[in-house]
Design a protein around this motif. Structure first.
Motif, PDB file in Angstrom:
ATOM      1  N   ARG A  48       0.887  -1.176   0.000  1.00 13.21           N
ATOM      2  CA  ARG A  48       0.000   0.000   0.000  1.00 13.21           C
ATOM      3  C   ARG A  48       0.914   1.212   0.000  1.00 13.21           C
ATOM      4  NH1 ARG A  48      -5.462   0.742   0.139  1.00 13.21           N
ATOM      5  NH2 ARG A  48      -6.082   2.840   0.729  1.00 13.21           N
ATOM      6  N   GLY A  49       1.134   1.739  -1.185  1.00 11.61           N
ATOM      7  CA  GLY A  49       2.077   2.835  -1.338  1.00 11.61           C
ATOM      8  C   GLY A  49       1.533   4.169  -0.849  1.00 11.61           C
ATOM      9  N   GLU A  50       2.429   5.109  -0.693  1.00  6.20           N
ATOM     10  CA  GLU A  50       2.027   6.456  -0.287  1.00  6.20           C
ATOM     11  C   GLU A  50       1.029   7.047  -1.281  1.00  6.20           C
ATOM     12  OE1 GLU A  50       5.665   8.594   0.002  1.00  6.20           O
ATOM     13  OE2 GLU A  50       6.282   7.652   1.882  1.00  6.20           O
ATOM     14  N   SER A  51       1.164   6.657  -2.552  1.00  2.82           N
ATOM     15  CA  SER A  51       0.272   7.187  -3.586  1.00  2.82           C
ATOM     16  C   SER A  51      -1.184   6.836  -3.330  1.00  2.82           C
ATOM     17  CB  SER A  51       0.687   6.637  -4.956  1.00  2.82           C
ATOM     18  OG  SER A  51       0.605   5.212  -4.975  1.00  2.82           O
ATOM     19  N   SER A  52      -1.429   5.696  -2.689  1.00  3.72           N
ATOM     20  CA  SER A  52      -2.814   5.260  -2.466  1.00  3.72           C
ATOM     21  C   SER A  52      -3.559   6.170  -1.505  1.00  3.72           C
ATOM     22  CB  SER A  52      -2.830   3.822  -1.945  1.00  3.72           C
ATOM     23  OG  SER A  52      -2.249   3.746  -0.649  1.00  3.72           O
ATOM     24  N   TYR A  53      -2.794   6.907  -0.697  1.00  4.65           N
ATOM     25  CA  TYR A  53      -3.429   7.812   0.276  1.00  4.65           C
ATOM     26  C   TYR A  53      -3.581   9.229  -0.264  1.00  4.65           C
ATOM     27  CZ  TYR A  53      -2.292   3.988   3.437  1.00  4.65           C
ATOM     28  OH  TYR A  53      -2.196   2.740   4.029  1.00  4.65           O
ATOM     29  N   SER A  64      -8.978  15.288   3.124  1.00  6.77           N
ATOM     30  CA  SER A  64      -9.924  14.966   4.193  1.00  6.77           C
ATOM     31  C   SER A  64      -9.214  14.845   5.540  1.00  6.77           C
ATOM     32  CB  SER A  64     -10.670  13.663   3.875  1.00  6.77           C
ATOM     33  OG  SER A  64      -9.786  12.556   3.888  1.00  6.77           O
ATOM     34  N   VAL A  65      -7.952  14.423   5.528  1.00  5.26           N
ATOM     35  CA  VAL A  65      -7.184  14.364   6.774  1.00  5.26           C
ATOM     36  C   VAL A  65      -7.001  15.771   7.331  1.00  5.26           C
ATOM     37  CG1 VAL A  65      -4.901  13.853   7.764  1.00  5.26           C
ATOM     38  CG2 VAL A  65      -5.969  12.226   6.194  1.00  5.26           C
ATOM     39  N   VAL A  66      -6.653  16.708   6.445  1.00  2.00           N
ATOM     40  CA  VAL A  66      -6.496  18.097   6.880  1.00  2.00           C
ATOM     41  C   VAL A  66      -7.831  18.634   7.405  1.00  2.00           C
ATOM     42  CG1 VAL A  66      -5.905  20.439   6.141  1.00  2.00           C
ATOM     43  CG2 VAL A  66      -4.589  18.485   5.289  1.00  2.00           C
ATOM     44  N   ASN A  67      -8.926  18.282   6.728  1.00  2.00           N
ATOM     45  CA  ASN A  67     -10.259  18.722   7.187  1.00  2.00           C
ATOM     46  C   ASN A  67     -10.583  18.138   8.559  1.00  2.00           C
ATOM     47  OD1 ASN A  67     -10.783  20.261   4.912  1.00  2.00           O
ATOM     48  ND2 ASN A  67     -11.808  18.585   3.822  1.00  2.00           N
ATOM     49  N   ASP A  68     -10.233  16.867   8.772  1.00  2.00           N
ATOM     50  CA  ASP A  68     -10.485  16.245  10.081  1.00  2.00           C
ATOM     51  C   ASP A  68      -9.751  16.995  11.183  1.00  2.00           C
ATOM     52  OD1 ASP A  68     -12.043  14.275   8.931  1.00  2.00           O
ATOM     53  OD2 ASP A  68     -10.433  12.777   8.858  1.00  2.00           O
ATOM     54  N   LEU A  69      -8.522  17.351  10.919  1.00  2.00           N
ATOM     55  CA  LEU A  69      -7.740  18.096  11.907  1.00  2.00           C
ATOM     56  C   LEU A  69      -8.347  19.477  12.155  1.00  2.00           C
ATOM     57  CD1 LEU A  69      -4.194  17.181  10.537  1.00  2.00           C
ATOM     58  CD2 LEU A  69      -5.157  16.404  12.710  1.00  2.00           C
ATOM     59  N   ASP A  70      -8.822  20.094  11.079  1.00  2.00           N
ATOM     60  CA  ASP A  70      -9.434  21.418  11.200  1.00  2.00           C
ATOM     61  C   ASP A  70     -10.733  21.345  11.997  1.00  2.00           C
ATOM     62  OD1 ASP A  70      -9.651  24.142  10.815  1.00  2.00           O
ATOM     63  OD2 ASP A  70     -10.615  23.960   8.854  1.00  2.00           O
ATOM     64  N   ASN A  71     -11.540  20.324  11.709  1.00  2.19           N
ATOM     65  CA  ASN A  71     -12.818  20.169  12.415  1.00  2.19           C
ATOM     66  C   ASN A  71     -12.628  19.924  13.909  1.00  2.19           C
ATOM     67  OD1 ASN A  71     -14.233  20.509  10.033  1.00  2.19           O
ATOM     68  ND2 ASN A  71     -14.344  18.313   9.601  1.00  2.19           N
ATOM     69  N   LYS A  72     -11.480  19.356  14.277  1.00  4.02           N
ATOM     70  CA  LYS A  72     -11.185  19.123  15.696  1.00  4.02           C
ATOM     71  C   LYS A  72     -10.528  20.341  16.344  1.00  4.02           C
ATOM     72  CE  LYS A  72     -12.373  14.755  16.459  1.00  4.02           C
ATOM     73  NZ  LYS A  72     -13.223  14.311  17.586  1.00  4.02           N
ATOM     74  N   GLY A  73     -10.348  21.408  15.547  1.00  4.49           N
ATOM     75  CA  GLY A  73      -9.728  22.611  16.085  1.00  4.49           C
ATOM     76  C   GLY A  73      -8.245  22.474  16.353  1.00  4.49           C
ATOM     77  N   LEU A  74      -7.592  21.590  15.611  1.00  3.05           N
ATOM     78  CA  LEU A  74      -6.180  21.316  15.856  1.00  3.05           C
ATOM     79  C   LEU A  74      -5.249  22.080  14.923  1.00  3.05           C
ATOM     80  CD1 LEU A  74      -6.442  17.430  16.309  1.00  3.05           C
ATOM     81  CD2 LEU A  74      -6.160  19.144  18.111  1.00  3.05           C
ATOM     82  N   HIS A  81       4.035  13.320   7.059  1.00  5.46           N
ATOM     83  CA  HIS A  81       3.201  13.301   8.261  1.00  5.46           C
ATOM     84  C   HIS A  81       1.736  13.092   7.882  1.00  5.46           C
ATOM     85  CE1 HIS A  81       6.628  15.967   9.564  1.00  5.46           C
ATOM     86  NE2 HIS A  81       6.608  15.088  10.553  1.00  5.46           N
ATOM     87  N   THR A  82       1.307  13.811   6.846  1.00  5.14           N
ATOM     88  CA  THR A  82      -0.086  13.725   6.403  1.00  5.14           C
ATOM     89  C   THR A  82      -0.389  12.332   5.882  1.00  5.14           C
ATOM     90  OG1 THR A  82       0.473  15.906   5.473  1.00  5.14           O
ATOM     91  CG2 THR A  82      -1.820  15.175   5.296  1.00  5.14           C
ATOM     92  N   THR A  83       0.527  11.793   5.090  1.00  5.15           N
ATOM     93  CA  THR A  83       0.340  10.447   4.554  1.00  5.15           C
ATOM     94  C   THR A  83       0.269   9.418   5.671  1.00  5.15           C
ATOM     95  OG1 THR A  83       1.545  11.059   2.546  1.00  5.15           O
ATOM     96  CG2 THR A  83       1.291   8.723   2.986  1.00  5.15           C
TER      97      THR A  83
END
Length: 553
Positions: A232-237, A243-253, A290-292
């Motif tokens: 499962r390569g980095e490309s698959s993510y 959406s990961v960035v959005n999740d962090l934003d929604n948690k106020g992080l 980090h995001t991946t």
């Protein structure tokens, strides 16, 4: 004061040469009660607390209770024992190991993650866990922009093996550092790759395919259980990074710093004491590893439904994973019931204790390491095993070489560095794979000469008449205890050391107790049973370490 599970007690305590143990519980009790320790010890012995173990108890010293397990109990327990261990609660365990980079050949730096990770997943499966292997390969980012741009220039190239591709990458990197126009073109190729441009994507797929085919060839030679389906390569993510960035934003992080989106976690600081951020999106909109890794963590806990997620890397990534797990918990990717572990390991050094590299200072390639090992092992096999055909010698040499490479790694505490020394690793004496392989081949030879089926003696009746038989029986009964310790601490070297001890005691038994010339048929069968049990322990133990056993040496 009876024992509910006497066999469990044997497994938990058989760590002395002949089953003699010394318990000091009476002294602790006497201290609490303010009484004479020997008096307390005598009261304990009079109650016969180990009657169901047929153990002999007596008092020694100021109040020690000496315990000697009965031969009949040991023989009966060993006769009835099986090696089919199962955990009480099976888990879904995701294990991230090996993790090569695309467009680069596997080298000795990948050895420990690959070998240790593969041994652990085999052991987890053996005791009943469901294991999901994840080979997190580096197949995305600026490096591919350089390489794809170089592929699309007028440069001539014909060698498109993984070795050829890696040479092109070196040339592309040099061009990137010296040619402004090429550097811009490489950056544009990264953007085109992210946008799924057909031509760029086609070149990228070719590079990835050629790389993975080479990786799988090395895995096959090393008998590593990773498959292409585990990649499962980095490309698959890449599609889910927003959406990961959005999740962090929604948690106020999320906090913006110099245009980049960051997460600050309490307790993580730079050397100057200032807060250390985890950057998840650069000012130009690009993402980082980090995001991946956060996306991979989310995938493993939510889509793969892991109860436990394990990563194997060297110690240089300790800080990264500490921060990853901290942010993962804050954003909700690591629920309370899920555990995450980062297992670190030391470096591979040469026999002088220096970094293990070629004379030119390059990383030693695994394919070259395997070839050298086979060549060295073949010289030994030819000198020791003239009774084998040339084809059999080649096969045994490969089994011995690969076993030696893997066992040298696995037999050392994974957190420590170890020295790679062919002379030691391929020795037929000492704690090495060839020593264990030779012992197993000797047992096979016994049954061949006896014209008997080894498996028919796994459940036979055993009698212990000689001290070396007793010592071997005790070692064989420690399998479950050793396996538990090995998995509890995620350290395969406990199993290696145990198998070595079993082999040493078998060799002593073999020297002191004639098997085929036993003076009664009953004694012959008993000793054949001990041989069969020993072979079974070696076979199952080494199989779960990923090491094969020649039937003849």
């Amino acid at each position: 004061m009876g024992v509910e599970n006497p066999r469990a007690l044997v497994f938990a305590t058989t760590n002395e040469e002949f089953g003699d143990y010394q318990a000091n519980g009476a002294m602790a009790i006497a201290k609490q009660l303010g009484r004479n320790p020997r008096t307390i010890a005598q009261e304990i012995v009079d109650r016969a607390p180990l009657a169901d173990l047929n153990a002999e108890l007596d008092i020694g010293g100021p109040g020690f209770i000496n315990v000697r397990l009965n031969d009949l109990f040991l023989a009966t327990t060993l006769s009835e024992s099986t090696l089919s261990q199962r955990v009480e609660r099976a888990e879904r365990i995701v294990v991230d190991y090996s993790s090569p980079n695309i467009a680069k050949e596997l080298h000795v730096g990948h050895l420990r993650s690959t070998v240790i990770g593969d041994a652990l997943v085999r052991l987890f499966e053996f005791v009943g866990h469901t294991v999901i292997r994840q080979n997190h390969v580096g197949d995305w980012g600026t490096a591919f922009g350089k390489l794809i741009a170089y592929f699309n220039t007028d440069q001539e190239f014909s060698d498109l093996t993984i070795g050829g591709i890696e040479k092109l990458y070196v040339a592309a990197s040099q061009e990137f550092d010296t040619n402004v126009d090429f550097a811009e073109k490489a950056r544009n190729e990264v953007i085109k790759l992210q946008r799924q441009d057909p031509d760029t994507l086609r070149t990228w797929e070719y590079i990835v395919q050629a790389s993975l085919e080479d990786v799988q060839r090395i895995y096959s030679e090393l008998d590593i259980s990773l498959k292409l389906s585990d990649v499962r390569g980095e490309s698959s993510y890449n599609p889910v990074l927003p959406s990961v960035v959005n999740d962090l934003d929604n948690k106020g992080l999320l906090v913006e710093s110099d245009g980049a989106k960051c997460v600050f976690v309490n307790g993580f600081q730079r050397k100057d004491g200032s807060p250390l951020p985890m950057i998840v999106q650069k000012s130009d909109g690009g993402y980082l590893y980090h995001t991946t890794d956060l996306a991979a963590l989310k995938h493993r806990t939510q889509e793969l439904a892991a109860d436990r997620v394990i990563y194997l890397t060297d110690s240089r990534q300790i800080h990264h994973f500490r921060m990853l797990f901290a942010v993962g918990k804050l954003v909700g990717y690591i629920p309370q019931e899920v555990s995450t572990e980062h297992l670190v390991f030391g470096s591979v050094l040469n026999k002088d204790g220096e970094p293990f590299r070629t004379r030119g200072g390059e990383n030693v390639l695994l394919r070259e390491l395997i070839d050298e090992g086979v060549e060295r092992a073949l010289d030994i096999v030819r000198s020791k095993s003239g009774h084998l055909t040339s084809g059999e010698q080649q096969q045994v040499a490969r089994q011995v070489a690969v076993g030696a490479i893997k066992y040298a790694d696995l037999s050392k505490n994974r957190t420590n560095d170890y020295r790679f020394d062919w002379d030691v690793m391929l020795s037929l004496d000492g704690n090495t794979a060839p020593y264990l392989q030779y012992a197993h081949a000797r047992i096979c030879s016994i049954f061949t000469r006896a014209k008997k089926d080894m498996n028919e003696f796994l459940e036979g009746e055993i009698e212990l008449q000689h001290p070396s038989e007793r010592a071997l029986a005790l070692r064989l009964l420690r399998f479950a205890e050793t396996l538990e310790q090995c998995l509890d601490e995620r350290k395969p070297h406990y199993l290696c050391n145990y198998l070595y001890e079993v082999t040493v005691h078998f060799m002593r038994f073999y020297e002191n107790c004639p098997v085929l010339k036993a003076y009664t048929p009953r004694l012959l069968d008993s000793r054949l049973c001990l041989c069969s049990k020993t072979a079974q322990v070696l076979r199952i133990g080494l199989k779960n370490l990923g090491i094969s056993l020649p039937l003849r040496m």
